[in-house]
Write an enzyme that holds these catalytic residues in place. Sequence first.
Site, mmCIF file in Angstrom:
data_model
loop_
_atom_site.group_PDB
_atom_site.id
_atom_site.type_symbol
_atom_site.label_atom_id
_atom_site.label_comp_id
_atom_site.label_asym_id
_atom_site.label_seq_id
_atom_site.Cartn_x
_atom_site.Cartn_y
_atom_site.Cartn_z
ATOM 1 N N ASN A 136 0.870 -1.175 0.000
ATOM 2 C CA ASN A 136 0.000 0.000 0.000
ATOM 3 C C ASN A 136 0.909 1.227 0.000
ATOM 4 O O ASN A 136 1.496 1.559 1.018
ATOM 5 C CB ASN A 136 -0.892 -0.046 1.253
ATOM 6 C CG ASN A 136 -1.736 1.206 1.406
ATOM 7 O OD1 ASN A 136 -1.798 2.039 0.506
ATOM 8 N ND2 ASN A 136 -2.381 1.336 2.556
ATOM 9 N N TRP A 137 0.998 1.862 -1.146
ATOM 10 C CA TRP A 137 1.944 2.984 -1.277
ATOM 11 C C TRP A 137 1.409 4.274 -0.664
ATOM 12 O O TRP A 137 2.121 5.263 -0.577
ATOM 13 C CB TRP A 137 2.299 3.220 -2.760
ATOM 14 C CG TRP A 137 3.025 2.086 -3.408
ATOM 15 C CD1 TRP A 137 3.361 0.875 -2.847
ATOM 16 C CD2 TRP A 137 3.522 2.036 -4.757
ATOM 17 N NE1 TRP A 137 4.026 0.081 -3.756
ATOM 18 C CE2 TRP A 137 4.133 0.779 -4.931
ATOM 19 C CE3 TRP A 137 3.490 2.928 -5.818
ATOM 20 C CZ2 TRP A 137 4.725 0.383 -6.144
ATOM 21 C CZ3 TRP A 137 4.070 2.556 -7.035
ATOM 22 C CH2 TRP A 137 4.688 1.292 -7.180
ATOM 23 N N LYS A 138 0.141 4.274 -0.291
ATOM 24 C CA LYS A 138 -0.483 5.458 0.308
ATOM 25 C C LYS A 138 -0.229 6.692 -0.561
ATOM 26 O O LYS A 138 -0.250 6.588 -1.787
ATOM 27 C CB LYS A 138 0.008 5.631 1.749
ATOM 28 C CG LYS A 138 -0.188 4.349 2.575
ATOM 29 C CD LYS A 138 0.031 4.499 4.037
ATOM 30 C CE LYS A 138 -0.202 3.166 4.724
ATOM 31 N NZ LYS A 138 -0.043 3.229 6.174
ATOM 32 N N HIS A 141 -9.558 1.269 4.837
ATOM 33 C CA HIS A 141 -8.285 1.429 5.540
ATOM 34 C C HIS A 141 -8.475 2.384 6.723
ATOM 35 O O HIS A 141 -9.237 3.346 6.631
ATOM 36 C CB HIS A 141 -7.222 1.962 4.576
ATOM 37 C CG HIS A 141 -5.858 1.922 5.168
ATOM 38 N ND1 HIS A 141 -5.411 2.866 6.056
ATOM 39 C CD2 HIS A 141 -4.854 1.014 5.035
ATOM 40 C CE1 HIS A 141 -4.181 2.549 6.442
ATOM 41 N NE2 HIS A 141 -3.821 1.427 5.835
ATOM 42 N N GLU A 163 -6.783 4.725 7.808
ATOM 43 C CA GLU A 163 -6.512 6.139 7.510
ATOM 44 C C GLU A 163 -7.715 6.787 6.823
ATOM 45 O O GLU A 163 -7.967 7.975 6.991
ATOM 46 C CB GLU A 163 -5.235 6.264 6.659
ATOM 47 C CG GLU A 163 -4.008 5.995 7.524
ATOM 48 C CD GLU A 163 -2.823 5.413 6.784
ATOM 49 O OE1 GLU A 163 -2.774 5.468 5.553
ATOM 50 O OE2 GLU A 163 -1.932 4.871 7.469
ATOM 51 N N GLU A 207 -5.551 -4.918 10.561
ATOM 52 C CA GLU A 207 -4.521 -3.916 10.794
ATOM 53 C C GLU A 207 -4.806 -3.164 12.086
ATOM 54 O O GLU A 207 -5.586 -2.192 12.087
ATOM 55 C CB GLU A 207 -4.500 -2.916 9.622
ATOM 56 C CG GLU A 207 -4.228 -3.565 8.283
ATOM 57 C CD GLU A 207 -3.636 -2.553 7.301
ATOM 58 O OE1 GLU A 207 -2.518 -2.771 6.849
ATOM 59 O OE2 GLU A 207 -4.306 -1.551 7.013
ATOM 60 N N GLY A 249 2.382 2.139 10.848
ATOM 61 C CA GLY A 249 3.338 3.235 10.714
ATOM 62 C C GLY A 249 4.034 3.616 12.009
ATOM 63 O O GLY A 249 4.669 4.662 12.095
ATOM 64 N N SER A 279 3.303 -2.214 10.392
ATOM 65 C CA SER A 279 4.753 -2.277 10.626
ATOM 66 C C SER A 279 5.369 -3.635 10.282
ATOM 67 O O SER A 279 6.248 -4.128 11.004
ATOM 68 C CB SER A 279 5.079 -1.878 12.070
ATOM 69 O OG SER A 279 4.658 -0.542 12.313
ATOM 70 N N GLY A 281 2.792 -1.165 4.344
ATOM 71 C CA GLY A 281 2.845 0.254 3.999
ATOM 72 C C GLY A 281 4.280 0.685 3.770
ATOM 73 O O GLY A 281 4.850 0.484 2.697
ATOM 74 N N GLY A 282 4.889 1.257 4.790
ATOM 75 C CA GLY A 282 6.227 1.850 4.677
ATOM 76 C C GLY A 282 7.248 0.959 3.989
ATOM 77 O O GLY A 282 7.991 1.412 3.106
HETATM 78 P P1 PGA Z 1 2.760 0.191 7.682
HETATM 79 O O1 PGA Z 1 1.312 0.407 7.049
HETATM 80 O O2 PGA Z 1 3.321 -1.080 7.113
HETATM 81 O O3 PGA Z 1 3.540 1.408 7.269
HETATM 82 O O4 PGA Z 1 2.584 0.105 9.163
HETATM 83 C C1 PGA Z 1 0.439 -0.691 6.847
HETATM 84 C C2 PGA Z 1 -0.849 -0.219 6.263
HETATM 85 O O5 PGA Z 1 -1.344 0.846 6.640
HETATM 86 O O6 PGA Z 1 -1.434 -0.899 5.390
#
Ligand code: PGA
Length: 251
Positions: A11-13, A97, A99, A168, A174, A213, A234-235
Amino acid sequence: MSERRPFIAGNWKMHKTLAEARALARAIRQGVAPDRRAEVGLAPPYTALAAVAAELAGSDIRLAAQNAFWEKQGAFTGAVSPAMLADVGCHYVIIGHSERRQHFGETNDTVNRRLKAVLENGLAVILCVGETLDEREAGQTFEVVRTQLREGLAGVAAGADRLVIAYEPVWAIGTGKTATPQQAQEVHAFIRSLLREFMGPAAEAIRIQYGGSVTPDNAATLLAQPDIDGALVGGASLKPEMFLPIINAAG
Ligand code: PGA
């Protein structure tokens, strides 16, 4: 490990210009082993979907979008429909998600509307659920996840091939604080029991990804849990040297 094919999605956000997105997609495409066990998906921002689709053409890496609106078309400034996402080459759409829930007012009801529209357009869904730190500390994790799943999946009878759940925990996204494999497995097993309750035997084939994470260091122990069928990353998905080892950790 179960017989479910592990699914590792990045997930590149809100990251990556066009040039950066092309370069990252190319590096992932070139870096994945053709005989790997895991299915791989990339979810760039909308602006880079077409460019990444072109980079992935002819490969078995799946294109994913980070959200979709439920209407087909019309006066909905800023929104993107599932049909548009199918047209650009998406296979999956991430829905719900945390976010989106936190910053954009997404509710279980709007999650459900989006999810149904995505399925109706022949796309597959990655439905995200997970508790906040306050909810976990108040002992509400199971209750929160149950409500998110029940309301998010209301009226849905999707086959397992078009539904993926991502657990999640919000406190792990994050933050560098990963759920322990035991904490994650406990909720994953609970999610599977809910899926059995809602969908019957089809639940056995539904993949449940862990997200929060995930790194090359913790991926293998998480993925070794019986009900963890992949990761939503994500990251660590923004760098090939981090994302490729996570894919390899799935076998
Ligand atoms: P993260 O994000 O790996 O940076 O914690 C995961 C996500 O939000 O899908």
